[in-house]
Design an enzyme around this catalytic site. Sequence first.
Site, PDB file in Angstrom:
ATOM      1  N   LYS B 100       9.608   9.103  -2.921  1.00  0.00           N
ATOM      2  CA  LYS B 100       9.248   8.026  -2.006  1.00  0.00           C
ATOM      3  C   LYS B 100       8.869   6.844  -2.885  1.00  0.00           C
ATOM      4  CE  LYS B 100       5.738   6.215   1.009  1.00  0.00           C
ATOM      5  NZ  LYS B 100       4.560   6.387   1.862  1.00  0.00           N
ATOM      6  N   GLY B 161      -2.275   2.477   6.421  1.00  0.00           N
ATOM      7  CA  GLY B 161      -3.647   2.882   6.705  1.00  0.00           C
ATOM      8  C   GLY B 161      -4.355   2.040   7.757  1.00  0.00           C
ATOM      9  N   ALA B 188       4.181   4.047   7.897  1.00  0.00           N
ATOM     10  CA  ALA B 188       2.943   3.256   7.878  1.00  0.00           C
ATOM     11  C   ALA B 188       2.692   2.500   9.175  1.00  0.00           C
ATOM     12  CB  ALA B 188       2.887   2.282   6.726  1.00  0.00           C
ATOM     13  N   GLY B 189       1.448   2.572   9.605  1.00  0.00           N
ATOM     14  CA  GLY B 189       0.994   1.808  10.753  1.00  0.00           C
ATOM     15  C   GLY B 189       0.673   2.633  11.982  1.00  0.00           C
ATOM     16  N   ASN B 210       0.097   9.326   7.281  1.00  0.00           N
ATOM     17  CA  ASN B 210      -0.957  10.050   6.571  1.00  0.00           C
ATOM     18  C   ASN B 210      -2.296   9.801   7.245  1.00  0.00           C
ATOM     19  OD1 ASN B 210      -2.781  11.194   4.753  1.00  0.00           O
ATOM     20  ND2 ASN B 210      -1.843  10.335   2.959  1.00  0.00           N
ATOM     21  N   THR B 211      -2.766   8.549   7.169  1.00  0.00           N
ATOM     22  CA  THR B 211      -4.095   8.238   7.696  1.00  0.00           C
ATOM     23  C   THR B 211      -4.224   8.545   9.190  1.00  0.00           C
ATOM     24  OG1 THR B 211      -4.119   6.452   6.075  1.00  0.00           O
ATOM     25  CG2 THR B 211      -5.891   6.457   7.696  1.00  0.00           C
TER      26      THR B 211
END
Lengths: 66, 259
Positions: B100, B161, B188-189, B210-211
């Site tokens: 990645k 994040g 992301a987001g 992830n977050t």
Amino acid sequence: MTIVLNGEPHEFPPGASVLALLEAIGLAPGRVAVEVNGRIARREGFARALLRENDRVEVVHFVGGG
Amino acid sequence: MKSDRLTIAGRSHPSRLIVGTGKYPGFEVMRRAIEASGASIVTVAVRRVDLSRRGGESLLDHIDTKQVTLLPNTAGCYTAEEAIRTARLAREAGLSELIKLEVIGDERTLFPDNEGLLQATRVLVKEGFTVLPYTNDDLVVARRLRDAGAAAVMPLAAPIGSGLGIQNAVNLGLILDEIRDIPVIVDAGVGTASDAAVVMEMGADGVLMNTGIAGAVDPIKMARAMRLAVEAGRLAAEAGRIPKKLHASTSSPIEGLLR
């Protein structure tokens, strides 16, 4: 001899191999990657890769990340 | 369209959800969250071994690499050179060509550096890597990454994040409309399950987060919610939604009404 390992100076016996260095710091060679003076040291060559005074060695592994 | 599998560079994966391994309160929660997410690809970062903490637990003690594929990232790299170096180390540590690719251009937004990203993609593709670049929502950049040999493009929906959800539906839509020959994975987001469902409904091939999971009050429950959302969104995209209309249309027949 002094080796710069992950940015910090460390003392190792002269002529130590990458494998000996990993054993000395208690790391299994199967889960890390090693760079010596900016070049990748291949895992199968760890025992033959001999270190020299002032070599810059980086030992990395996987950590949590996104 | 095939609902249940994500194919990257000819290799088919049983889930369209890719999850990160960062920011968890502990390894056990992470392990159970990965399991609940059903993800078959998980991202990891490459960092120096901390020599002052020998003998501690290692991430890989808690990831069943027979069940999931590791996707190392180049997070924290601000130049193509740093990212290439990190990718080479990752390949050596994980014995896999998957990477990645992140080349960050700005510390506050963590937006990608397009120029460095393209440069690093070209070098790594030439070296045999399967490159999955984290990119901004720019169609022109996505096109160039594809032409440079990227195995997928991974545009952001909002800053990493941030949990802001989809802030760029039009731009993502333009990428999804044009990039059809390699997977588009929204990276992301995502803040909650509906965000994941919406990007899948829009036609994304996958979602990476992830977050959104690790930072939830109950990461394991959120992981399951994300799994269901990704599946639901994908199924809805395949099923084909009804057209939107301004006025009502009856669901029950008019004939036979009591008068």
